[in-house]
Design an enzyme around this catalytic site. Sequence first.
Site, short mmCIF file in Angstrom:
data_model
loop_
_atom_site.label_atom_id
_atom_site.label_comp_id
_atom_site.label_asym_id
_atom_site.label_seq_id
_atom_site.Cartn_x
_atom_site.Cartn_y
_atom_site.Cartn_z
N ARG A 196 0.78 -1.59 -13.15
CA ARG A 196 1.14 -0.80 -11.95
C ARG A 196 0.04 -0.80 -10.89
NH1 ARG A 196 4.46 -1.79 -14.45
NH2 ARG A 196 5.97 -0.54 -15.59
N SER A 245 8.69 7.44 -13.11
CA SER A 245 7.63 7.93 -14.01
C SER A 245 6.45 8.45 -13.21
CB SER A 245 7.14 6.79 -14.91
OG SER A 245 8.15 6.45 -15.81
N GLU A 317 0.92 7.72 -11.68
CA GLU A 317 1.45 6.46 -11.12
C GLU A 317 1.96 6.75 -9.71
OE1 GLU A 317 4.06 4.44 -13.93
OE2 GLU A 317 5.28 3.71 -12.26
C1 LIG Z 1 14.75 6.59 -9.77
C2 LIG Z 1 13.45 5.82 -9.76
C3 LIG Z 1 13.20 4.91 -10.76
C4 LIG Z 1 11.99 4.18 -10.76
N1 LIG Z 1 11.76 3.30 -11.77
C5 LIG Z 1 10.64 2.56 -11.75
C6 LIG Z 1 10.38 1.60 -12.78
O1 LIG Z 1 11.15 1.41 -13.70
N2 LIG Z 1 9.21 0.88 -12.69
C7 LIG Z 1 8.31 1.04 -11.68
O2 LIG Z 1 7.30 0.33 -11.65
N3 LIG Z 1 8.53 1.96 -10.71
C8 LIG Z 1 9.65 2.72 -10.71
N4 LIG Z 1 9.86 3.64 -9.73
C9 LIG Z 1 8.84 3.85 -8.68
C10 LIG Z 1 9.04 2.99 -7.43
O3 LIG Z 1 10.41 2.68 -7.22
C11 LIG Z 1 8.24 1.69 -7.47
O4 LIG Z 1 6.85 1.95 -7.59
C12 LIG Z 1 8.48 0.84 -6.22
O5 LIG Z 1 7.90 -0.41 -6.43
C13 LIG Z 1 7.88 1.44 -4.94
O6 LIG Z 1 8.38 0.69 -3.85
P1 LIG Z 1 8.57 1.36 -2.40
O7 LIG Z 1 9.03 0.30 -1.48
O8 LIG Z 1 9.46 2.55 -2.52
O9 LIG Z 1 7.09 1.77 -2.06
P2 LIG Z 1 6.58 3.13 -1.41
O10 LIG Z 1 6.83 4.25 -2.34
O11 LIG Z 1 7.12 3.25 -0.04
O12 LIG Z 1 5.03 2.82 -1.35
C14 LIG Z 1 4.26 2.70 -2.53
C15 LIG Z 1 2.90 2.09 -2.15
O13 LIG Z 1 3.11 0.74 -1.74
C16 LIG Z 1 2.56 0.53 -0.44
N5 LIG Z 1 3.43 -0.41 0.27
C17 LIG Z 1 4.76 -0.32 0.47
N6 LIG Z 1 5.21 -1.38 1.17
C18 LIG Z 1 4.13 -2.16 1.43
C19 LIG Z 1 3.93 -3.38 2.14
N7 LIG Z 1 4.93 -4.02 2.71
N8 LIG Z 1 2.67 -3.87 2.22
C20 LIG Z 1 1.62 -3.22 1.62
N9 LIG Z 1 1.75 -2.07 0.95
C21 LIG Z 1 2.99 -1.53 0.84
C22 LIG Z 1 2.58 1.91 0.22
O14 LIG Z 1 1.63 1.97 1.28
C23 LIG Z 1 2.23 2.80 -0.96
O15 LIG Z 1 0.84 2.82 -1.18
C24 LIG Z 1 11.05 4.39 -9.72
C25 LIG Z 1 11.32 5.33 -8.71
C26 LIG Z 1 12.50 6.04 -8.73
C27 LIG Z 1 12.78 7.04 -7.63
#
Ligand SMILES: Cc1cc2nc3c(=O)[nH]c(=O)nc-3n(C[C@H](O)[C@H](O)[C@H](O)COP(=O)(O)OP(=O)(O)OC[C@H]3O[C@@H](n4cnc5c(N)ncnc54)[C@H](O)[C@@H]3O)c2cc1C
Length: 321
Positions: A196, A245, A317
């Site tokens: 992660r 998580s 996380e």
């Molecule tokens: C229902 C649910 C289930 C989930 N299940 C999982 C799972 O099974 N496994 C898992 O790993 N995670 C899971 N997650 C967490 C989450 O979905 C992941 O971590 C996902 O990858 C975050 O992506 P995001 O675009 O929403 O990032 P954001 O939440 O918008 O950002 C997260 C971080 O990434 C950075 N970021 C975003 N976009 C960019 C970019 N283009 N360039 C540089 N930095 C960037 C942001 O600045 C921030 O620091 C879950 C979340 C939910 C709500």
Amino acid sequence: MTRSFIKDFSSFLEKNNFSNSKIDTTKRGADLCTFGVGGEIPILFYPENDDCLGQSLVFFKEQGMPYRILGNGSNIVMPDSGLKEIIIKLPPLIFMGPSFKDIDKEEINSLEHGNSLKFNISASSSLMSLSRQFTDVGLSGLEFAAGIPGSLGGAVFMNAGAHGAEISEVIDFIKVLDQNGVEKIYKKNDLGFSYRKSKINSGEIITNVSLILKKDEISKIKAHRKECLEYRKKTQPLTFPSAGSVFKNISKEISAAKVIDDLGLKGFRMGAASISMLHANWIIVDEVGGKSQEIQNLVEVIIDKVYRNIGINLEPEIIFW
Ligand SMILES: Cc1cc2nc3c(=O)[nH]c(=O)nc-3n(C[C@H](O)[C@H](O)[C@H](O)COP(=O)(O)OP(=O)(O)OC[C@H]3O[C@@H](n4cnc5c(N)ncnc54)[C@H](O)[C@@H]3O)c2cc1C
């Protein structure tokens, strides 16, 4: 943030003919993160393309304006007090380079099983949608991502993973824009991926990701993806606002959920936020009026109780902005 900055930035966009960019001053953090918490966001900026983004980053630097990049907000807790920075969100429809949509299905069909194809995909693409699209054409590698509601860029930054797989396993290279608006390319091995975590530099914005997917039997890939989704539905409280998580697992053998559950913390509540009864490593906001402070308090209580009882420091996380 001053009104004069917003006015100057609007003039800058107009002068440079970036008329398809958008500045939104009406959003709250609660509109932008899956937890549904958080206060005022002074500027949400959607650049129209990578040129616009690059030039805007230079403008922000000249003006001394800090920024943050938002994906889908599915791993972030927005603060109740709001943010001072510009929030940049890549618009969903930009494909900077050949996209998945441009790839001829016949090329995929003619591929031998086990051979792979590379795709250059916009970082704003939905991970869940990519997982579905690749599965439907018989390309394997993103089945694990079926229920992860992030953007591709956010998934790379977080090295998102599930069911024993991680996004880093299918990455070839990424393109980023740095704080000076300069494009850089990083190969997978430059990115220091671990559980992660990636080593993407602060301020760098991922704009494109090159993914490598492997041809396989469609029915097999579909079955695997379905299995991943069904496991989620059974074990995760998907109907409530959350960010998935909350803590990293302690090791491959010891899950954070198990140690929290063993301490009897399921159902423990701070205001509108509680520890899910279904999955002890999920905090959900199951009452109206949730606050980021309540989520933070709950996280601190869990860390404290786990440390006092078993001497292990849980590492969050989720990211508090
Ligand atoms: C229902 C649910 C289930 C989930 N299940 C999982 C799972 O099974 N496994 C898992 O790993 N995670 C899971 N997650 C967490 C989450 O979905 C992941 O971590 C996902 O990858 C975050 O992506 P995001 O675009 O929403 O990032 P954001 O939440 O918008 O950002 C997260 C971080 O990434 C950075 N970021 C975003 N976009 C960019 C970019 N283009 N360039 C540089 N930095 C960037 C942001 O600045 C921030 O620091 C879950 C979340 C939910 C709500």
